[in-house]
Design an enzyme around this catalytic site. Structure first.
Site, PDB file in Angstrom:
ATOM      1  N   VAL A  77      11.747  42.764 -38.455  1.00  0.00           N
ATOM      2  CA  VAL A  77      12.611  41.821 -38.804  1.00  0.00           C
ATOM      3  C   VAL A  77      12.549  40.657 -37.886  1.00  0.00           C
ATOM      4  O   VAL A  77      12.467  40.934 -36.551  1.00  0.00           O
ATOM      5  CB  VAL A  77      14.201  42.160 -39.006  1.00  0.00           C
ATOM      6  CG1 VAL A  77      15.201  41.042 -38.942  1.00  0.00           C
ATOM      7  CG2 VAL A  77      14.409  43.341 -39.744  1.00  0.00           C
ATOM      8  N   GLY A  94      16.839  45.176 -41.617  1.00  0.00           N
ATOM      9  CA  GLY A  94      16.119  46.119 -41.204  1.00  0.00           C
ATOM     10  C   GLY A  94      16.642  47.444 -42.049  1.00  0.00           C
ATOM     11  O   GLY A  94      15.747  48.123 -42.591  1.00  0.00           O
ATOM     12  N   LEU A 134      21.345  41.520 -39.363  1.00  0.00           N
ATOM     13  CA  LEU A 134      22.129  40.997 -40.444  1.00  0.00           C
ATOM     14  C   LEU A 134      22.132  42.021 -41.389  1.00  0.00           C
ATOM     15  O   LEU A 134      22.580  42.141 -42.597  1.00  0.00           O
ATOM     16  CB  LEU A 134      21.479  39.839 -41.180  1.00  0.00           C
ATOM     17  CG  LEU A 134      21.565  38.624 -40.379  1.00  0.00           C
ATOM     18  CD1 LEU A 134      20.827  37.433 -41.032  1.00  0.00           C
ATOM     19  CD2 LEU A 134      22.885  38.406 -39.673  1.00  0.00           C
ATOM     20  N   TYR A 181      18.320  56.585 -34.875  1.00  0.00           N
ATOM     21  CA  TYR A 181      17.699  57.340 -36.171  1.00  0.00           C
ATOM     22  C   TYR A 181      18.212  58.817 -36.181  1.00  0.00           C
ATOM     23  O   TYR A 181      18.471  59.237 -37.033  1.00  0.00           O
ATOM     24  CB  TYR A 181      16.216  57.432 -36.089  1.00  0.00           C
ATOM     25  CG  TYR A 181      15.870  55.991 -36.359  1.00  0.00           C
ATOM     26  CD1 TYR A 181      16.197  55.293 -37.737  1.00  0.00           C
ATOM     27  CD2 TYR A 181      15.350  55.058 -35.268  1.00  0.00           C
ATOM     28  CE1 TYR A 181      15.816  54.096 -37.869  1.00  0.00           C
ATOM     29  CE2 TYR A 181      14.793  53.891 -35.837  1.00  0.00           C
ATOM     30  CZ  TYR A 181      15.273  53.208 -37.046  1.00  0.00           C
ATOM     31  OH  TYR A 181      15.019  51.926 -37.342  1.00  0.00           O
ATOM     32  N   LYS A 182      18.178  59.498 -35.084  1.00  0.00           N
ATOM     33  CA  LYS A 182      19.000  60.854 -34.965  1.00  0.00           C
ATOM     34  C   LYS A 182      20.409  60.763 -35.502  1.00  0.00           C
ATOM     35  O   LYS A 182      20.796  61.840 -36.213  1.00  0.00           O
ATOM     36  CB  LYS A 182      18.980  61.544 -33.613  1.00  0.00           C
ATOM     37  CG  LYS A 182      17.623  61.737 -32.844  1.00  0.00           C
ATOM     38  CD  LYS A 182      17.730  62.484 -31.523  1.00  0.00           C
ATOM     39  CE  LYS A 182      16.568  63.116 -30.987  1.00  0.00           C
ATOM     40  NZ  LYS A 182      16.881  63.742 -29.595  1.00  0.00           N
ATOM     41  N   ARG A 183      21.085  59.618 -35.359  1.00  0.00           N
ATOM     42  CA  ARG A 183      22.262  59.734 -35.996  1.00  0.00           C
ATOM     43  C   ARG A 183      22.358  59.614 -37.711  1.00  0.00           C
ATOM     44  O   ARG A 183      23.396  59.938 -38.179  1.00  0.00           O
ATOM     45  CB  ARG A 183      23.230  58.668 -35.300  1.00  0.00           C
ATOM     46  CG  ARG A 183      23.594  58.755 -33.946  1.00  0.00           C
ATOM     47  CD  ARG A 183      24.578  57.708 -33.562  1.00  0.00           C
ATOM     48  NE  ARG A 183      24.259  56.282 -33.666  1.00  0.00           N
ATOM     49  CZ  ARG A 183      23.736  55.658 -32.580  1.00  0.00           C
ATOM     50  NH1 ARG A 183      23.593  56.093 -31.403  1.00  0.00           N
ATOM     51  NH2 ARG A 183      23.478  54.387 -33.048  1.00  0.00           N
ATOM     52  N   GLU A 234       4.883  52.736 -42.153  1.00  0.00           N
ATOM     53  CA  GLU A 234       3.873  51.874 -41.106  1.00  0.00           C
ATOM     54  C   GLU A 234       4.422  51.055 -40.019  1.00  0.00           C
ATOM     55  O   GLU A 234       4.410  51.139 -38.845  1.00  0.00           O
ATOM     56  CB  GLU A 234       2.699  51.658 -42.023  1.00  0.00           C
ATOM     57  CG  GLU A 234       1.698  51.230 -40.885  1.00  0.00           C
ATOM     58  CD  GLU A 234       0.734  52.016 -40.097  1.00  0.00           C
ATOM     59  OE1 GLU A 234       0.243  51.689 -39.221  1.00  0.00           O
ATOM     60  OE2 GLU A 234       1.101  53.274 -40.393  1.00  0.00           O
ATOM     61  N   PRO A 257      16.428  52.374 -27.480  1.00  0.00           N
ATOM     62  CA  PRO A 257      17.613  52.935 -28.287  1.00  0.00           C
ATOM     63  C   PRO A 257      17.214  53.609 -29.583  1.00  0.00           C
ATOM     64  O   PRO A 257      18.300  54.275 -30.284  1.00  0.00           O
ATOM     65  CB  PRO A 257      18.675  51.879 -27.997  1.00  0.00           C
ATOM     66  CG  PRO A 257      18.229  50.979 -27.004  1.00  0.00           C
ATOM     67  CD  PRO A 257      16.769  51.095 -27.365  1.00  0.00           C
TER      68      PRO A 257
END
Length: 243
Positions: free
Chosen positions: A161, A171, A168, A204-206, A157, A199
């Site tokens: 950070v 996240g 760092l 997240y696709k990567r 949800e 971006p």
């Protein structure tokens, strides 16, 4: 809150989404390695010890954040959780959108049937009180949902950070901790919402995530407050064309 859905995840003010469809493998191995129990520190760093191997991110903590852990929140952390939620809302330019209270969070997350779970990234270097702005570096809120196609799943949800701790790996550590909780529970997928203007989608696709809006043309629909009440009582449908 997040943009498009209440199921949203955000890192340092950016918002995230999609569903990871890749099947979970080696669940038994992961369960044996993690042995997650209440109060367990899932992720830790220090100046003299390495990050736990199952959560290593490759990021080196800044000097003032050399030692921190990611741990399950307790009921006494509700004030901190609310502070983090408001910080996230402010970062998304919705600072006045938070309606929850500490009492709501305590009731809904720490009763006999919790509606959500929370992980906190806690800075152990800080010697100050709980109110120290550097005491907590971020948080993640998640809960379990059910897919009629795949069974139990996990919904991320909120993921946030603080500005001081960005870059760092906090996240990444929070998100991996949530993913591991899902694996231990036997989840087949994890999902979250992303602001498509950032971006974050490409990132997240990567990682192997799937953008279901693009791939499957799925759209999130939502009813708010009065519309929900009107619809539930049939007043709304009486004034609109029926489907």
């Amino acid at each position: 809150m997040i943009s498009v859905i209440k199921s949203i995840a955000r890192v340092g003010g950016s918002v995230l989404k999609p569903a990871i469809r890749a099947p979970v493998q080696s669940n038994n191995i992961v369960r044996n390695v993690l042995k997650i129990t209440p109060g367990l520190s899932l992720y830790s760093t220090s100046a003299t010890t390495e990050m736990k191997p199952e959560l290593k991110t490759g990021h080196q903590p800044m000097p003032n954040f050399k030692n921190y852990v990611i741990r399950p929140a307790q009921v006494e952390d509700c004030g901190t959780i609310l502070h983090m939620i408001k910080g996230l809302a402010a970062a998304l330019h919705h600072g006045d959108g938070v309606e929850l209270t500490e009492q709501d969070l305590a009731r809904d997350g720490f009763g006999s049937q919790p509606l959500y779970h929370c992980l906190l990234a806690e800075n152990l270097t800080s010697q100050a009180l709980q109110s120290d702005p550097e005491k907590y570096l971020g948080f993640a809120i998640y809960y379990y949902i059910y897919s009629t196609w795949q069974g139990i799943s996990i919904n991320l949800e909120d993921l946030y950070v603080t500005e001081a701790a960005q870059g760092l790996g906090v996240g990444n550590g929070l998100m991996k901790s949530v993913a591991q909780m899902g694996i231990v529970k036997g989840c087949k997928r994890m999902q979250w919402i992303v602001d498509g203007s950032t971006p974050a989608v490409k990132f997240y696709k990567r990682q192997g995530s799937v953008d279901t809006t693009v791939e499957d043309n799925w759209h999130l629909m939502r009813m708010y407050d009065d519309v929900l009440t009107q619809y539930a009582t049939d007043e709304y449908m009486s004034t609109k064309s029926k489907l």
